[in-house]
Design a protein around this motif. Structure first.
Motif, PDB file in Angstrom:
ATOM      1  N   ALA A   1       0.748  -1.137   0.196  1.00 33.24           N
ATOM      2  CA  ALA A   1       0.165   0.125   0.137  1.00 33.24           C
ATOM      3  C   ALA A   1       0.909   1.213  -0.047  1.00 33.24           C
ATOM      4  O   ALA A   1       0.420   2.336   0.284  1.00 33.24           O
ATOM      5  N   ASP A   2       2.207   1.240  -0.291  1.00 27.08           N
ATOM      6  CA  ASP A   2       3.147   2.318  -0.419  1.00 27.08           C
ATOM      7  C   ASP A   2       3.859   2.278  -1.769  1.00 27.08           C
ATOM      8  O   ASP A   2       4.727   3.058  -1.926  1.00 27.08           O
ATOM      9  N   GLY A   3       3.321   1.529  -2.804  1.00 26.38           N
ATOM     10  CA  GLY A   3       3.999   1.449  -4.134  1.00 26.38           C
ATOM     11  C   GLY A   3       5.007   0.424  -4.060  1.00 26.38           C
ATOM     12  O   GLY A   3       5.405   0.111  -5.184  1.00 26.38           O
ATOM     13  N   THR A   4       5.042  -0.334  -2.984  1.00 25.06           N
ATOM     14  CA  THR A   4       6.124  -1.485  -2.918  1.00 25.06           C
ATOM     15  C   THR A   4       5.416  -2.765  -2.659  1.00 25.06           C
ATOM     16  O   THR A   4       4.239  -2.753  -2.282  1.00 25.06           O
ATOM     17  N   PHE A   5       6.037  -3.786  -2.761  1.00 27.03           N
ATOM     18  CA  PHE A   5       5.309  -5.184  -2.769  1.00 27.03           C
ATOM     19  C   PHE A   5       6.447  -6.121  -1.874  1.00 27.03           C
ATOM     20  O   PHE A   5       7.717  -5.991  -2.092  1.00 27.03           O
ATOM     21  N   THR A   6       6.049  -7.010  -1.309  1.00 29.70           N
ATOM     22  CA  THR A   6       7.044  -8.170  -0.489  1.00 29.70           C
ATOM     23  C   THR A   6       6.666  -9.447  -1.036  1.00 29.70           C
ATOM     24  O   THR A   6       5.433  -9.897  -1.381  1.00 29.70           O
ATOM     25  N   ASP A   7       7.739 -10.016  -1.535  1.00 30.61           N
ATOM     26  CA  ASP A   7       7.799 -11.361  -1.962  1.00 30.61           C
ATOM     27  C   ASP A   7       7.166 -12.501  -0.869  1.00 30.61           C
ATOM     28  O   ASP A   7       8.157 -12.513   0.197  1.00 30.61           O
ATOM     29  N   VAL A   8       5.967 -12.741  -0.632  1.00 28.88           N
ATOM     30  CA  VAL A   8       5.395 -13.737   0.379  1.00 28.88           C
ATOM     31  C   VAL A   8       5.373 -15.230  -0.343  1.00 28.88           C
ATOM     32  O   VAL A   8       4.516 -15.885   0.212  1.00 28.88           O
ATOM     33  N   SER A   9       6.089 -15.533  -1.355  1.00 29.57           N
ATOM     34  CA  SER A   9       5.852 -16.808  -1.991  1.00 29.57           C
ATOM     35  C   SER A   9       5.992 -17.886  -0.923  1.00 29.57           C
ATOM     36  O   SER A   9       5.410 -18.878  -1.059  1.00 29.57           O
ATOM     37  N   LYS A  10       7.018 -17.783  -0.153  1.00 23.71           N
ATOM     38  CA  LYS A  10       7.445 -18.909   0.646  1.00 23.71           C
ATOM     39  C   LYS A  10       6.374 -18.910   2.060  1.00 23.71           C
ATOM     40  O   LYS A  10       5.887 -19.955   2.245  1.00 23.71           O
ATOM     41  N   GLU A  11       6.213 -17.840   2.630  1.00 23.29           N
ATOM     42  CA  GLU A  11       5.440 -17.924   3.804  1.00 23.29           C
ATOM     43  C   GLU A  11       3.979 -18.297   3.348  1.00 23.29           C
ATOM     44  O   GLU A  11       3.097 -18.769   4.368  1.00 23.29           O
TER      45      GLU A  11
END
Length: 577
Positions: free
Chosen positions: A249-259
């Motif tokens: 929600a701030d223009g960035t993303f987090t890779d959550v593929s593993k979790e």
């Protein structure tokens, strides 16, 4: 209740004609379908689709695959396309993906993707350079979504070896924000989809990854003694896991593929569709794989997915074999309130129509529906459920073509170039209208991407098809104009802005239907976000009801709506415009 009898016509397969009421069809679902009946016997609208030539449309772009003697696999599987309204003028523009420089391909002349602005008169203007969306590598597909909720549609372009996110600036230009956003997805990515997996009202991003591949890993497939060389089947490459990126929600993303559990299932993924297959309010993912089992990620909430493809009956063929899944889609074609699935495979595997059993399992009705027989020697890519004639029933459109240019040398019954298919949902079965759908359906093409969009705003949804190493085909739909319709653009506020997951129910006379706004579908392509509700011959729409997706869940009902036009409904405003 049900009256079945066998019929045999010269030149047609032996069929079971099933005659029963619409009520019985909806109760029985697809198990009550006989084989596909040819349109020349049952009748069909003439020239349902009209091909618009480049001299008329202004679309003079060509896909260039860079086909080489080394036969690198990416050369023969692209590329995708999109209908989307980049300038918010209410008219669908077009985006086309091309190849580009990478470790195995150095174009002799500069290649680029193409953005065509809709001129609102049936023609388009190339604005790629001004917009800044030419691409930067060997392009594959495109996914459209307003990831930052600013009311402007952004572009995610999948590429080898790194993908790219273009942010829409609202002034006719885009900015490459891939590095800041953190969504490069290195490797060979294919289809992608925007959807809200955690119900926080923000669009997240799922990206399909194909096999572990680069120039150094290219494999020779063929006969060295005879010199026959062909494109490899993907079983010679190792699978790789797909990506899931959470929107911060701030223009960035987090890779959550593993979790999230996504990374636990290696894939050779071509297609993906986001759809709530178990009606629990969480968006699930159906992923088609090539030579490894298809994946069905059931969203269990709290950021976790469980892969249930084998238990659900969608991972393997009826013989327990992994097939070559390519294009996918989801829709409630039998109107029983549960989303069904479709996946296209390669020759000798048949395409699969999966009916939802309402318990996280599916039955493959390819054979009883007749779809298996008609697709037995075909290879399918872009495909979509949609109501092409606005009678209220969801039909099926598919583009086809084998991935190997040399296939006829070792499979004489199979061709590299194939014809498109149009199957009409009659409510009691499927009719093959392909031979009567228009001249484009009589052409043999290497079809790949397929996008739906009403580019002339007449309520009759049009089609864009990309062809490997050739010019795309733009098809104007003439069939939808024979019936009435309402087009609806949904804008979420508490729900995600693109309203992915919304359910729309409507009543027009004795016609009652519902439609679900899924995420993605087809192959490497993205579609007009508006829903077109077919009303048949009804001249009045009694009401529509919208169930907005979580975290909203709000239900809104509207009466006294117009017909044969587009409207916009914003969540929570209590009115339309």
């Amino acid at each position: 209740m049900l009256n079945g009898h066998l019929t045999q016509r010269k030149g047609t397969p032996r069929c079971i004609n099933l005659m029963f009421s619409r009520r019985h069809f909806l109760q029985l679902g697809s198990a009550a379908l006989g084989c596909i009946a040819p349109a020349r016997i049952l009748g069909a609208p003439a020239s349902a689709f009209e091909e618009i030539p480049p001299s008329t449309s202004g679309i003079r772009w060509n896909h260039v695959a860079g086909l080489s003697s080394e036969m690198y696999l990416p050369e023969t599987v692209g590329a995708g396309c999109a209908f989307f309204d980049y300038d918010n003028d209410g008219w669908m523009d077009i985006y086309l993906v091309n190849s580009g420089p990478c470790d195995f391909y150095s174009p002799q002349k500069s290649l680029r993707n193409a953005l065509y602005r809709n001129n609102r008169n049936g023609t388009f203007t190339d604005v790629t350079e001004q917009a800044g969306v030419a691409g930067s590598a060997y392009g594959m597909g495109v996914a459209v979504g307003d990831y930052d909720g600013d009311g402007l549609q952004d572009l995610y372009v999948t590429q080898y070896p790194r993908s790219i996110l273009y942010h829409n600036n609202g002034d006719g230009t885009f900015t490459d924000v891939t590095a800041r956003a953190g969504v490069a997805a290195p490797g060979w990515s294919t289809s992608a989809v925007w959807f809200d997996y955690d119900n926080d009202g923000k669009l997240d991003l799922f990206v399909c990854r194909f096999a572990a591949f680069d120039k150094s890993r290219n494999v020779f497939c063929g006969n060295r003694e005879t010199g026959l060389h062909y494109y490899c089947k993907p079983n010679v490459y190792s699978p790789q896991s797909c990506w899931l990126f959470h929107n911060n929600a701030d223009g960035t993303f987090t890779d959550v593929s593993k979790e999230s559990g996504i990374a636990n299932s290696p894939a050779k993924a071509w297609g993906v569709v986001a759809a709530d297959i178990n009606n629990d309010g969480w968006m699930d993912l159906f992923v088609s794989n090539d030579t490894v089992p298809n994946l069905l990620f059931a969203n269990r909430g709290k950021g976790k997915f469980e892969e249930i493809g084998m238990l659900a009956g969608v991972a393997y063929s009826a013989f327990g074999l992994a097939r070559s899944g390519m294009g996918v889609d989801a829709a409630d074609y039998d109107q029983d309130g549960w989303l069904d699935l479709f996946v296209a495979n390669v020759d000798h595997e048949m395409y699969s129509l999966y009916r939802n059993n309402r318990n996280e399992t599916f039955d493959d009705l390819s054979v009883p529906s007749g779809i298996g027989q008609i697709t037995k020697l075909m290879s399918g890519w872009g495909l979509k459920f949609f109501d092409f004639d606005n009678d209220g029933n969801l039909d099926l459109l598919m583009c086809n073509g084998h991935p190997d240019t040399m296939v006829s040398r070792y499979e004489p019954q199979v061709a590299y170039r194939e014809r498109m298919l149009l199957l009409r949902n009659t409510g009691t079965g499927w009719r093959d209208l392909s031979a009567h759908a228009g001249a484009a359906f009589l052409k043999d093409i290497a079809g790949r991407g397929l996008a739906l969009g009403d580019f002339d705003n007449d309520g009759s949804v049009d089609v864009l098809v990309t062809i490997n190493d050739s010019a795309p085909i733009l098809l104007r739909n003439n069939a939808g104009r024979q019936n009435h319709w309402l087009g609806v653009r949904l804008i979420g506020r508490k729900a995600n802005v693109d309203a992915i997951g919304a359910r729309v129910t409507y009543q027009a006379g004795d016609l009652r239907r519902h439609r679900v706004k899924i995420g993605g579908g087809s192959y490497l392509s993205s579609h007009d976000p508006r829903l077109v509700l077919g009303l048949g011959k009804n001249t009045q729409l009694d009401w529509i009801e919208i169930r907005w997706p979580p975290p909203s869940g709000k239900i809104e009902r509207f009466n006294n709506l117009p017909v044969d036009r587009y409207i916009t409904i914003v969540e929570g405003q209590g009115s339309w415009k």
